[in-house]
Design a protein around this motif. Structure first.
Motif, PDB file in Angstrom:
ATOM      1  N   THR A 124       0.909  -1.260  -0.146  1.00  0.00           N
ATOM      2  CA  THR A 124      -0.059  -0.120  -0.042  1.00  0.00           C
ATOM      3  C   THR A 124       0.851   1.287   0.138  1.00  0.00           C
ATOM      4  N   ASN A 146      -2.810   2.969  -7.620  1.00  0.00           N
ATOM      5  CA  ASN A 146      -3.506   2.316  -6.250  1.00  0.00           C
ATOM      6  C   ASN A 146      -4.577   1.197  -6.715  1.00  0.00           C
ATOM      7  N   ASP A 176      -4.296  -2.613  -5.141  1.00  0.00           N
ATOM      8  CA  ASP A 176      -5.414  -3.435  -4.630  1.00  0.00           C
ATOM      9  C   ASP A 176      -5.487  -4.595  -5.296  1.00  0.00           C
ATOM     10  N   TYR A 235      -2.908  -7.274  -3.805  1.00  0.00           N
ATOM     11  CA  TYR A 235      -3.246  -7.904  -2.398  1.00  0.00           C
ATOM     12  C   TYR A 235      -3.667  -9.291  -2.643  1.00  0.00           C
TER      13      TYR A 235
END
Lengths: 352, 321
Positions: free
Chosen positions: B244, B300, B304, B307
């Motif tokens: 992140t 971003n 995500d 992950y």
């Protein structure tokens, strides 16, 4: 993003206090955690010392910046001159004293002047002003701007975050997306944009260059992360039993928010406020470095560092490194205190 | 899949909002459209000239029409010319973007390649002397803004020692690698220092938690070597926050390192934007800012998605709900 807090926190706490003891008792096999019981005590002690160092530095810088004009240990630029008249005739008169290295600087190797006479605790700048005195005045500017900004930022951010986190629904969606949009621009660019926007030549602010454009820009900058933090905390507390109890007793939204939830998130806010203060001091310094903070005669750290960059290239390092050092110590002290508070209240920074 | 779609919808929404805000921002300039006309044509513009400026920027149409035509220009790369010097905005951005990208990549690589081993070792020998030195210095580095690091580095490396000449001009990696790296060494270190501190702290905290999990004990009991435990078993589930942070910083570094760019005379995106703001080249500001925001949002989104790769549990959780 919103990772469950529990696991990490629990792990940390276990490891800080219990694990060593537990291991000593029963397990001959040492797992991947180091045994460090005696070291821990030392760490604690040192932590306390640094805490008090940080507090005393902050007291020193605050007192000195408030009383910079009258305190005895600060060089008032007229002391260095033969007469008051020589001092008051603006910057040109001070050339005689320009660019003297600090008194302790034995290793100075300014190539262009042989061995210049040393002066004061931090030397003098190009205009012959005492850098120590100016650094303390710069502290005043930074602390006032950053302090005002974090206060307003906290107030607005807390309000928005609590509303979003408590009422949810469309309000939450709107606020969350607005913060997302604000966060998707580089923060410094945003601040620069707002400051120039408020200082636009076609408006009245441009000629006077007051404090508020900088403060307002920094407030806008600090709202989104604070809103996020408060929102996350509010959501966590809104489901707790005492809140549910208050609601079932018929408490209104505003009462639940300000009497039940707010007191619980204040510790988190306090420790985050200090971190935020440090960040805003840095941000103000960045704006000042680019010449966007307050008007020129008022000293700020950022601009002192920026104007010292030219002489630095010729070897006069103290002009920009001394204010930089003061700034570093101040930011470090505030960060340390923020850390102390965070540990005290056992909160973790939700947003890095 | 539903998660991906929802994330994607959210991303698109932010993109629309960002572009909408920047595209209609010209309407809210203090001083109104007269400022733009005056910038473009100089004082004493005729009515026709003024009208032409306004139609060129689409300010005479309602905001939604303006938004769509602006988007069309943006997507087709027809970004027009700057107001004052009449040079192409697109080519200015094209010149600045690689410089920023190099700076960002070098800074990130430097920070990651130092932070990961230090953090892993710190977590493994938790509370050891190495760990304490590492955490303390990382804490100190977090209080070092880049306008403090830059002059210090410049003084010790370029002025006192003269290892690297101070204004090292940007050259392309493919033309002259040595000169290229000379130009980027100091700014990259300046950027990497606070990044290193942040990454190191994040990874260390997560790693300590991971190392207490049962599967680590199991691995230990099976006789897996320490290195394998640390780097193959424990590192991956601990990388969550690190990914992140790295992603967030990509966006921040592309345009947010104005001061480093200015100090080391690199004409990257940050400097381009700030100078456009200063000279009131509002259309250039619009395009530069939108490019930066889009990079941020895109990275971003990718993070995500990453992950799921890092942590299969996330995939499972997402599949359920």
């Amino acid at each position: 993003m919103d990772r469950p807090e529990g696991s990490r926190e629990k792990g940390d706490r276990l490891n800080m206090s219990d694990i060593d003891v537990m291991l000593d008792d029963n397990a001959p096999v040492v797992p991947l955690i180091d045994e460090a019981a005696p070291a821990k005590v030392r760490v604690r002690k040192r932590g306390r010392v640094t805490k008090w160092l940080a507090i005393s530095w902050m007291v020193f810088i605050t007192v000195s910046s408030i009383g910079a004009e009258s305190l005895p240990y600060i060089n008032h630029s007229c002391d260095q001159f033969a007469s008051i008249g020589e001092c008051t005739t603006a910057t040109h008169a001070n050339i005689r004293l320009a660019e003297r290295p600090p008194a302790w600087a034995g290793f100075s190797d300014s190539p262009q002047k042989g061995e210049p006479a040393r002066f004061g605790l931090m030397g003098t700048d190009k205009n012959g002003f005492d850098l120590f005195a100016r650094s303390l005045l710069g502290a005043r500017t930074s602390l006032i701007i950053a302090g005002l900004a974090i206060t307003f930022g906290l107030a607005i951010g807390t309000l928005l975050g609590m509303i979003a986190g408590y009422f949810r629904g469309w309000v939450d969606v709107v606020i969350e997306n607005l913060t997302n949009v604000l966060l998707s621009f580089p923060a410094l660019l945003l601040a620069i944009f707002f400051v120039t926007f408020f200082n636009d030549p076609s408006t009245a602010a441009a000629t006077t260059r007051p404090l508020w454009p900088v403060v307002v820009s920094l407030v806008i900058l600090s709202i989104p992360p604070l809103t996020r933090l408060v929102r996350a905390n509010t959501i966590a507390y809104a489901q707790r039993d005492f809140v549910v109890a208050a609601r079932s007793l018929g408490a209104k939204g505003s009462r639940v928010l300000f009497r039940e939830i707010l007191p619980n998130i204040v510790p988190t806010l306090l420790s985050f406020a200090l971190t935020g203060l440090a960040l805003l001091i840095v941000a103000e310094g960045a704006l000042a470095f680019l010449g966007l903070s307050v008007e020129a005669p008022v000293p700020t750290w950022g601009r002192m560092i920026a104007t010292g960059a030219g002489p630095l290239r010729e070897g006069s390092w103290w002009i920009s490194l001394m204010p930089a050092f003061m700034m570093f110590l101040t930011v470090l002290a505030i960060n340390l205190l923020g850390d102390v508070l965070a540990q005290r209240f056992n909160t973790r920074e939700a947003i890095s | 899949m539903r998660y991906v779609l929802r994330k994607f919808a959210q991303t698109v929404f932010v993109v629309v909002l960002v572009t909408l805000l920047t595209s209609v921002a010209l309407r809210f300039l203090p001083g109104g459209t007269d400022v733009l006309v005056a910038l473009k044509t100089g004082p004493g513009a005729t009515k026709e000239q003024a009208q032409k400026v306004i139609t060129d920027l689409g300010l005479d149409k309602p905001w939604y029409t303006q938004y769509f035509s602006w988007m069309k220009h943006f997507v087709t790369g027809d970004w027009g010319a700057t107001l004052q010097s009449n040079t192409s905005i697109a080519s200015a951005v094209k010149r600045a973007l690689p410089i920023s990208a190099y700076l960002m990549v070098y800074g990130q690589l430097l920070a990651l390649f130092t932070a990961v081993p230090v953090a892993v070792w710190s977590a493994y020998r938790h509370n050891s002397r190495f760990d304490r030195i590492a955490t303390t210095s990382a804490f100190g580095m977090l209080s070092l803004p880049n306008y403090i690091v830059a002059p210090v580095l410049m003084y010790f490396v370029s002025v006192q020692r003269k290892w690297i000449p101070y204004p090292s001009i940007y050259t392309s990696l493919f033309d002259d690698p040595v000169a290229h790296f000379k130009a980027f060494v100091l700014p990259s270190i300046t950027i990497a220092l606070p990044l290193f501190a942040g990454y190191m702290r994040l990874l260390r905290a997560d790693m300590i938690a991971t190392l207490q999990s049962e599967f680590i004990t199991t691995a230990r009991a099976k006789g897996v070597s320490t290195r394998n435990i640390l780097f193959r078993h424990a590192l991956r589930p601990s990388m969550f926050s690190l990914v992140t942070a790295t992603a967030v910083n990509v966006g921040a570094l592309m345009g947010g390192v104005v001061i480093v760019e200015q100090f080391f005379l690199l004409n990257g995106m940050g400097r381009l934007t700030v100078e456009s703001i200063f000279s009131r080249e509002y259309p250039s500001v619009q395009y530069a800012v939108v490019v930066l925001a889009l990079i941020y949002v895109a990275v971003n989104f990718v993070a995500d998605m990453a992950y799921a790769w890092i942590d299969p549990r996330v995939r499972a959780r997402r599949a359920i709900g």
